[in-house]
Design an enzyme around this catalytic site. Structure first.
Site, PDB file in Angstrom:
ATOM      1  N   CYS A   2      -7.343  -4.469   0.399  1.00 17.53           N
ATOM      2  CA  CYS A   2      -8.347  -5.528   0.490  1.00 17.53           C
ATOM      3  C   CYS A   2      -8.213  -6.516  -0.666  1.00 17.53           C
ATOM      4  CB  CYS A   2      -9.745  -4.929   0.417  1.00 17.53           C
ATOM      5  SG  CYS A   2     -10.064  -3.708   1.677  1.00 17.53           S
ATOM      6  N   ARG A  27      -0.829  -8.663  -0.364  1.00 22.70           N
ATOM      7  CA  ARG A  27      -1.376  -7.334  -0.622  1.00 22.70           C
ATOM      8  C   ARG A  27      -1.423  -6.482   0.643  1.00 22.70           C
ATOM      9  NH1 ARG A  27      -5.095  -7.002  -5.279  1.00 22.70           N
ATOM     10  NH2 ARG A  27      -6.225  -5.428  -4.141  1.00 22.70           N
ATOM     11  N   TRP A  76      -8.126  -4.044   4.526  1.00 23.10           N
ATOM     12  CA  TRP A  76      -7.141  -3.015   4.866  1.00 23.10           C
ATOM     13  C   TRP A  76      -7.973  -1.774   5.152  1.00 23.10           C
ATOM     14  CZ3 TRP A  76      -4.982   1.507   2.414  1.00 23.10           C
ATOM     15  CH2 TRP A  76      -3.752   1.903   2.928  1.00 23.10           C
ATOM     16  N   ASN A 102     -14.083  -4.764  -2.241  1.00 20.73           N
ATOM     17  CA  ASN A 102     -12.787  -4.098  -2.353  1.00 20.73           C
ATOM     18  C   ASN A 102     -13.047  -2.756  -3.026  1.00 20.73           C
ATOM     19  OD1 ASN A 102     -10.101  -3.505  -2.588  1.00 20.73           O
ATOM     20  ND2 ASN A 102      -9.678  -4.982  -4.213  1.00 20.73           N
ATOM     21  N   GLY A 103     -12.633  -1.661  -2.389  1.00 22.59           N
ATOM     22  CA  GLY A 103     -12.871  -0.332  -2.969  1.00 22.59           C
ATOM     23  C   GLY A 103     -13.473   0.586  -1.919  1.00 22.59           C
ATOM     24  N   GLU A 511      15.007   6.774  -4.248  1.00 18.30           N
ATOM     25  CA  GLU A 511      14.585   5.373  -4.203  1.00 18.30           C
ATOM     26  C   GLU A 511      15.357   4.618  -3.111  1.00 18.30           C
ATOM     27  OE1 GLU A 511      12.439   3.314  -5.068  1.00 18.30           O
ATOM     28  OE2 GLU A 511      13.380   1.343  -5.243  1.00 18.30           O
ATOM     29  N   LYS A 515      13.459   2.910   0.027  1.00 16.87           N
ATOM     30  CA  LYS A 515      13.584   1.474   0.312  1.00 16.87           C
ATOM     31  C   LYS A 515      14.055   1.257   1.735  1.00 16.87           C
ATOM     32  CE  LYS A 515      11.925   0.325  -2.243  1.00 16.87           C
ATOM     33  NZ  LYS A 515      11.100   0.311  -3.410  1.00 16.87           N
ATOM     34  N   GLU A 518      11.217   2.191   4.316  1.00 20.09           N
ATOM     35  CA  GLU A 518      10.008   1.369   4.380  1.00 20.09           C
ATOM     36  C   GLU A 518      10.250  -0.021   4.961  1.00 20.09           C
ATOM     37  OE1 GLU A 518       7.866   0.955   0.644  1.00 20.09           O
ATOM     38  OE2 GLU A 518       9.708   0.848  -0.494  1.00 20.09           O
ATOM     39  N   HIS A 534      22.192  23.661   2.011  1.00 20.08           N
ATOM     40  CA  HIS A 534      21.171  24.697   2.173  1.00 20.08           C
ATOM     41  C   HIS A 534      20.154  24.316   3.245  1.00 20.08           C
ATOM     42  CE1 HIS A 534      22.841  26.795  -1.225  1.00 20.08           C
ATOM     43  NE2 HIS A 534      22.683  25.718  -1.991  1.00 20.08           N
ATOM     44  N   LYS A 633       0.841  -3.359  -0.725  1.00 19.49           N
ATOM     45  CA  LYS A 633       1.466  -3.479  -2.046  1.00 19.49           C
ATOM     46  C   LYS A 633       0.750  -2.632  -3.083  1.00 19.49           C
ATOM     47  CE  LYS A 633       4.247  -5.343  -5.061  1.00 19.49           C
ATOM     48  NZ  LYS A 633       5.594  -4.752  -5.010  1.00 19.49           N
TER      49      LYS A 633
END
Ligand code: G6P
Length: 638
Positions: A2, A27, A76, A102-103, A511, A515, A518, A534, A633
């Site tokens: 948000c 965001r 969001w 927001n929260g 990483e 990447k 996503e 294994h 983000k």
């Protein structure tokens, strides 16, 4: 995640709010809404939309409504599905009090069923309790103390003082009250700033939201309540209930810094900024005689008498055996922390323990405050899990350090000390240059902590090698991008890819896999090269390529052996190897060569190459890239 914005001034609020919202689109959001108030005509207009801000703009006649006060929101979803009904702003029963938030309000259910049981709720959100609570408090105060307050301002501040302590959880809110010529803002555990203008002021969750209008910004602190009018900013803190003075900071980065600069995507631009992110970060802390991180000297004492070697494990078991450094982080920052473990242990001999913040927060882990410093690594400085982990460390009495990219972010307020990475604003949801800048800080930290155990000559040699890293990263961009692009077109045809590495390049493999998954939506898994046999070998087929990182380190031969095993299971193997390594070419289907470095520094070139590989694979698949589906983000909820 948000984002909230507010405007109060003399200009029409609607176009300003719309353009501010666009600045924080990065965001991530699933719906949005705007409320504009025209006090002269006694009118309030509310617009809500699913999908994008552009859609919302298309349905609005921006010139049509001249109100000069407004609030806006990108949502969001956390409580209640993405829908117009759940989009903010939310209103009280009389539709006079509007709130963007927001929260998360953790006790919203008990408020709804308790003191607000008489109110008519229109949404499933936690947020909607806030306007109702404010309304109820306002009615009560007017009734109980009708003559106490001399004007709207005093009354509204008194209402906020009384209402806000009823909310549990986190919030940054902006409140608009019909007929009132200002806005009220308050924050607890969520960021909020005021942009200071000339006969106008702005409120926002993020600096980029106001940067088009002003570069003078006040960072609100934990517990602040602000009354913002076009020519007045009054702030008090819930703790003392008295006025507090918060100076304005001048923001030096421009909107252009935060825009694409000619690249197709922010992510590509940001990968190309990786050399600059390393330079800026090193420049900040390298002095003529060494490294000045600006953190307490005691941190260095942790190295004394510890000896060398890698004593710490990476499990999450309960116990009291405290390592000297504990790093907590999420997502890409977690992989940087894992690299940091190898780097710091190698350069300083100090054992480092690394924990996912979300796991650490609910573990039975006991920390001995005198023995352990806790480092929270977070690009945004706002990741809820990492903030909680820092708070938990503080409850143990540990010394805490935040490594972050964002000035004034919540992590910097929680931690005892902060080391800033200097990556500049990162807009692409997938973290790239911030990861590389985090690595740069971890090299500096490793050398800083290890200085006592190596000779001055050796120390200066390390510094020289470190200073070469921006150039090394640039060489990868200049010489490898075309090759990476070719292999990316090949990888784009698969649905499953393994990334393998060993030692400091194991987190780099994680990483690389993160990447790729996503942004290209290819299922990718990072694995220790020696572990594939294994279990995951069962998955190796000609349809499951492996990207293998091969550094000239003490496990080179072992990794080469692992690669041969994978090849004999028919998996196509693409190696990431050091220039001049002719040997590996004999066993694999393709090689991306990167410049040779000290092995412990090899994550720098390898990461740049893997970021390019992920980007161009996603591009070959026609993916959206900067805003991958379902991702945000900055994740400010647990
Ligand atoms: C989100 C982002 C990731 C990021 C993670 C941690 O999930 O999408 O790219 O790595 O948060 O973010 P932080 O700001 O704490 O580094």
């Amino acid at each position: 995640m948000c984002g909230i914005v507010g405007y109060v001034g003399e200009r029409a609020a609607l176009p300003i709010l719309l353009s501010s919202l666009r600045r924080i689109e990065y965001r991530g959001y699933d719906s949005c809404g705007i409320l504009v108030q025209d006090n002269a005509r006694g009118e309030v207009h509310l617009y809500k939309g699913l999908k994008s801000i552009s859609d919302l703009i298309q349905n609005l006649d921006v010139a049509q409504f001249p109100g000069t006060i407004g609030i806006a929101h990108t949502r969001w979803a956390t409580h209640g599905v993405p829908s117009e009904r759940n989009a903010h702003p939310h209103l009280d029963c009389n539709e006079e009090i509007a709130v963007v938030h927001n929260g998360i309000i953790e006790n919203f259910r008990s408020l709804r069923e308790g003191i607000l049981h008489n109110c008519l709720f229109h949404s499933e959100t936690d947020t909607e309790v806030i306007p109702h609570l404010i309304e109820k408090t306002l009615v009560n105060l007017r009734r109980e103390k009708p003559h106490t307050y001399t004007g709207d301002e005093e009354l509204l501040m008194a209402v906020m003082r009384e209402a806000l302590p009823c909310l549990k959880g986190s919030y940054a809110i902006i409140v608009a009250v019909k007929g009132f010529d200002g806005l009220i803002a308050a924050r607890r555990e969520s960021p909020l700033i005021i942009g200071v203008g000339d006969r106008e002021n702005f409120i926002a969750s993020d600096v980029p939201a106001v940067l088009e209008q002003t570069n003078r910004v006040i960072y609100l602190e934990e517990g602040d309540i602000a009354l913002v009018k076009k020519d007045q900013i009054y702030i008090e803190n819930m703790d003392g209930g008295e006025e507090v003075r918060r100076g304005a900071s001048l923001i030096s980065w421009t909107i252009e810094d935060a825009e694409k600069g000619g690249y197709e995507h922010f992510m590509l631009k940001e990968i190309h900024e990786e050399p600059k992110a390393i330079i800026n970060t090193l420049r900040e802390y390298l002095t003529e005689t060494g490294i000045e991180l600006g953190i307490r000297a005691e941190l260095m004492d942790k190295g004394k008498g510890t000896g060398s070697g890698t004593g710490a494990g990476t499990g999450t078991g309960a116990g009291t055996a405290s390592p000297s450094l504990l790093m907590v982080a999420c997502g890409t920052s977690f992989y940087a922390a894992q690299c940091g473990k190898y780097i710091i242990e190698h350069l300083s001999g100090i054992p480092v323990h690394v924990e996912l913040a979300s796991e650490f927060n609910y573990s039975d882990f006991v920390l001995a405050p005198d023995d352990v410093t806790v480092i929270g690594i977070t690009q945004s400085g706002e990741t809820a899990d990492t903030l909680m982990a820092l708070k938990k460390a503080k409850r143990f009495g540990c010394h805490t350090v935040a490594i972050t990219n964002v000035l004034g972010s919540s992590a910097t307020r929680i931690a005892d000390e902060t080391i800033y990475i200097r990556a500049g604003p990162e807009i692409g949801v997938a973290a790239t240059k911030s990861f590389i800048a985090q690595l740069a800080i971890l090299y500096l930290l490793g050398l800083h902590l290890g200085r006592a155990r190596i000779s001055e000559h050796e120390f200066m040699e390390w510094i020289e090698e470190l200073k070469r890293m921006p150039q090394v990263a640039q060489m990868v961009l200049d010489d490898t991008e075309a090759v990476a692009r070719r292999y990316a077109t090949y990888l784009a045809g698969f649905e499953n890819v393994f990334f393998v590495g060993r030692g400091v390049n194991l987190p780099v493999a994680f990483e690389g896999a993160l990447k790729l998954k996503e942004i290209s939506y290819i299922h990718a898994e990072g694995y220790a090269a020696g572990e594939l046999k294994h279990g995951p070998f069962a998955l190796l087929t000609p349809d499951t390529p492996v990207v293998a990182i091969l550094s000239r380190d003490n496990v080179y031969e072992k990794t080469l052996g692992n690669i041969k095993e994978m090849k004999s299971r028919d998996a196509p193997v693409l190696a990431l190897a050091v220039e001049g390594d002719e040997e590996v070419g004999k066993y694999v289907d393709g090689v991306i060569y990167v410049p040779d470095t000290e092995p412990i520094l090899s994550p720098i070139p390898n990461t740049v190459a893997l970021h390019l590989l992920a980007y161009w694979t996603a591009r070959a698949r026609g993916c959206e890239i900067d805003k991958p589906r379902n991702l945000a983000k900055s994740v400010t909820v647990e």
